[in-house]
Design a protein around this motif. Structure first.
Motif, PDB file in Angstrom:
ATOM      1  N   UNK A  90       3.142 -12.548  15.482  1.00  0.00           N
ATOM      2  CA  UNK A  90       2.296 -11.402  15.142  1.00  0.00           C
ATOM      3  C   UNK A  90       0.825 -11.788  14.972  1.00  0.00           C
ATOM      4  N   UNK A  91       0.473 -12.829  14.196  1.00  0.00           N
ATOM      5  CA  UNK A  91      -0.957 -13.148  14.017  1.00  0.00           C
ATOM      6  C   UNK A  91      -1.675 -13.423  15.333  1.00  0.00           C
ATOM      7  N   UNK A  92      -1.037 -14.189  16.214  1.00  0.00           N
ATOM      8  CA  UNK A  92      -1.658 -14.520  17.495  1.00  0.00           C
ATOM      9  C   UNK A  92      -1.789 -13.264  18.375  1.00  0.00           C
ATOM     10  N   UNK A  93      -0.790 -12.393  18.318  1.00  0.00           N
ATOM     11  CA  UNK A  93      -0.833 -11.171  19.111  1.00  0.00           C
ATOM     12  C   UNK A  93      -1.991 -10.272  18.673  1.00  0.00           C
ATOM     13  N   UNK A  94      -2.156 -10.135  17.370  1.00  0.00           N
ATOM     14  CA  UNK A  94      -3.246  -9.304  16.842  1.00  0.00           C
ATOM     15  C   UNK A  94      -4.606  -9.935  17.170  1.00  0.00           C
ATOM     16  N   UNK A 146      -1.261  -7.456   8.996  1.00  0.00           N
ATOM     17  CA  UNK A 146      -2.164  -8.265   9.812  1.00  0.00           C
ATOM     18  C   UNK A 146      -3.160  -7.382  10.561  1.00  0.00           C
ATOM     19  N   UNK A 147      -2.672  -6.284  11.129  1.00  0.00           N
ATOM     20  CA  UNK A 147      -3.566  -5.381  11.848  1.00  0.00           C
ATOM     21  C   UNK A 147      -4.619  -4.802  10.916  1.00  0.00           C
ATOM     22  N   UNK A 148      -4.199  -4.366   9.741  1.00  0.00           N
ATOM     23  CA  UNK A 148      -5.142  -3.769   8.801  1.00  0.00           C
ATOM     24  C   UNK A 148      -6.218  -4.774   8.396  1.00  0.00           C
ATOM     25  N   UNK A 149      -5.830  -6.019   8.237  1.00  0.00           N
ATOM     26  CA  UNK A 149      -6.799  -7.037   7.834  1.00  0.00           C
ATOM     27  C   UNK A 149      -7.801  -7.355   8.948  1.00  0.00           C
ATOM     28  N   UNK A 195      -5.466  -0.956  14.735  1.00  0.00           N
ATOM     29  CA  UNK A 195      -4.454   0.021  14.353  1.00  0.00           C
ATOM     30  C   UNK A 195      -3.063  -0.488  14.723  1.00  0.00           C
ATOM     31  N   UNK A 196      -2.129  -0.542  13.762  1.00  0.00           N
ATOM     32  CA  UNK A 196      -0.761  -0.952  14.074  1.00  0.00           C
ATOM     33  C   UNK A 196       0.071   0.241  14.527  1.00  0.00           C
ATOM     34  N   UNK A 197       0.847   0.053  15.576  1.00  0.00           N
ATOM     35  CA  UNK A 197       1.778   1.084  16.045  1.00  0.00           C
ATOM     36  C   UNK A 197       3.178   0.491  15.954  1.00  0.00           C
ATOM     37  N   UNK A 198       4.008   1.125  15.151  1.00  0.00           N
ATOM     38  CA  UNK A 198       5.315   0.558  14.837  1.00  0.00           C
ATOM     39  C   UNK A 198       6.401   1.325  15.579  1.00  0.00           C
ATOM     40  N   UNK A 199       7.247   0.567  16.266  1.00  0.00           N
ATOM     41  CA  UNK A 199       8.332   1.183  17.014  1.00  0.00           C
ATOM     42  C   UNK A 199       9.405   0.172  17.334  1.00  0.00           C
ATOM     43  N   UNK A 204      -2.403   9.357  18.264  1.00  0.00           N
ATOM     44  CA  UNK A 204      -1.411  10.221  17.605  1.00  0.00           C
ATOM     45  C   UNK A 204      -0.574   9.450  16.580  1.00  0.00           C
ATOM     46  N   UNK A 205      -0.645   8.149  16.617  1.00  0.00           N
ATOM     47  CA  UNK A 205       0.143   7.324  15.691  1.00  0.00           C
ATOM     48  C   UNK A 205      -0.717   6.957  14.488  1.00  0.00           C
ATOM     49  N   UNK A 206      -0.398   7.545  13.358  1.00  0.00           N
ATOM     50  CA  UNK A 206      -1.199   7.345  12.153  1.00  0.00           C
ATOM     51  C   UNK A 206      -0.313   7.055  10.948  1.00  0.00           C
ATOM     52  N   UNK A 207       0.569   6.110  11.105  1.00  0.00           N
ATOM     53  CA  UNK A 207       1.473   5.717  10.025  1.00  0.00           C
ATOM     54  C   UNK A 207       0.729   4.868   8.997  1.00  0.00           C
ATOM     55  N   UNK A 208       0.868   5.228   7.735  1.00  0.00           N
ATOM     56  CA  UNK A 208       0.256   4.468   6.655  1.00  0.00           C
ATOM     57  C   UNK A 208       1.336   4.050   5.661  1.00  0.00           C
TER      58      UNK A 208
END
Length: 387
Positions: free
Chosen positions: A48-52, A80-83, A87-91, A298-302
């Motif tokens: 995840x860190x490297x991907x972001x 990680x995305x927030x830091x 924007x993180x999109x979870x699926x 459209x993806x706004x998950x918090x």
């Protein structure tokens, strides 16, 4: 290659904008919506860190992770995305059963199809959590599976991509069944409405089967009025990671690298592609790029992290959790330390109990109840209480 690709847009391509003349596509106009991390066990390689970090390096503003049958990366991706201001999109990439998810006939149910589902909000996230739970608990047969009825039941707050060439639509087109593909598209369109997208895949080279499927998907997109996107199905970070990914596949399939008949993806590029390359390759269909950004918007998950998440305990008399716990504690103390008969303890008030209980017990009870109050754990103790 320049950072921005100037693209001529025509009405015939099905893309509408204010001018219908020229659009300058830039890296931030594209979002990778189909990616696998190391949580796709023995299939995904990237962390995840490297991907972001790579997402940020490429100038993109969002990234999705869609691991096979799981959303185990969700919190790590989110934090990680927030830091990093991404924007993180979870699926997840779900497995859809050929029949019902509970059918487990060895001759009929080994086949399953891939499907991408993305959460747009908290409701969608909870629905995806329910689907993953059911897929393992009730639908596991070689892989954790769901079915059409479940997808319809838990579709709120979810965006759906038709999946790779191993999805229901892709498989039908690959095997020469366009009418079957149309019926599948209409089914998902009925479930998701404008939250359903046809997924074309770009592996950076000429794979004839994928090209044929992509061409048919473009035609069906126009014919059935279903928007389309282009994805890369990234399983590792950079092209140079391909050999290591092959080793991972060998571990997964219990085979050796020198086995000529082993399962291999060496001829398929599955890395996190630079969006400038995608823009260049798909400049004649800019809507395939821009639709990825529309989905991301459209993806706004918090998530509300760092807080205690305990179910609320519903009291029978309308009192608060704190009041209910304190009452039970003092009634118990009156029985254990003040000689109040067990059958009479429920009739005693807190003030009466405090007067009867020894002073050192009162002091200790006040201290411990104070700690529980400050931590917000009253409901927890009520939930786990023993009769």
């Amino acid at each position: 290659m320049s950072k921005e690709a100037s693209v001529s847009v025509s009405k015939e391509k099905g893309f509408k904008n204010s001018s219908n003349t020229n659009v300058n596509l830039k890296s931030s106009d594209y979002v990778h919506l189909h990616n696998h991390s190391h949580f796709s066990i023995l299939d995904g390689l990237q962390k995840i860190p490297e991907m972001v970090a790579k997402t940020k390096e490429y100038g993109m503003e969002a990234i999705a992770v869609t691991d096979h049958g799981t959303m185990a990366s969700a919190i790590e991706l989110y934090k990680k995305c927030k830091s990093e201001g991404i924007k993180p999109i979870i699926g997840s990439e779900f497995y859809v059963a050929a029949r019902k998810h509970t059918d487990k006939d060895k001759d009929k149910d080994k086949e399953r199809f891939h499907l991408i589902l993305l959460a747009t909000n908290e409701v969608g996230y909870k629905n995806l959590c329910k689907l993953t739970t059911i897929s393992y608990r009730d639908g596991y047969y070689f892989k954790p599976r769901i079915d059409h009825d479940l997808i319809r039941q838990y579709s709120e707050g979810v965006i759906c991509l038709s999946g790779c060439i191993g999805g229901e639509v892709g498989s039908a087109l690959r095997n020469g069944h366009p009418e079957k593909a149309k019926k599948i598209i209409e089914l998902y369109k009925d479930i998701f409405g404008d939250r359903y997208y046809l997924e074309l895949q770009d592996h950076g080279h000429h794979w004839e089967e994928q090209k044929k499927v992509n061409d048919q998907l473009l035609d069906l997109s126009k014919e059935l009025d279903v928007p389309a996107v282009v994805t890369c199905d990234a399983h590792y970070l950079e092209h140079g990671d391909q050999d290591v990914h092959e080793v991972l596949l060998c571990v997964s399939t219990a085979s050796n690298l020198d086995d000529p008949n082993r399962f291999s993806l060496k001829d398929t590029n599955l890395f996190l592609t630079d969006p400038k390359d995608l823009i260049e390759r798909w400049k004649d269909q800019p809507e395939l790029i821009l639709n990825t950004k529309k989905i991301a918007d459209r993806c706004n998950l918090e998530f509300e992290l760092g807080k205690i998440l305990i179910p609320k305990f519903e009291t029978t008399d309308g009192s608060s959790e704190e009041e209910a716990l304190h009452k039970m504690v003092w009634q118990g103390l009156a029985w254990r330390y003040a000689g109040v008969p067990i059958e009479d303890r429920l009739n005693i008030t807190i003030d009466e109990a405090r007067k009867k209980v020894p002073k050192d017990i009162v002091e200790r009870a006040d201290y411990e109840l104070g700690v529980i109050d400050n931590m917000g754990f009253n409901g927890y103790f009520l939930i786990v209480q023993e009769d």
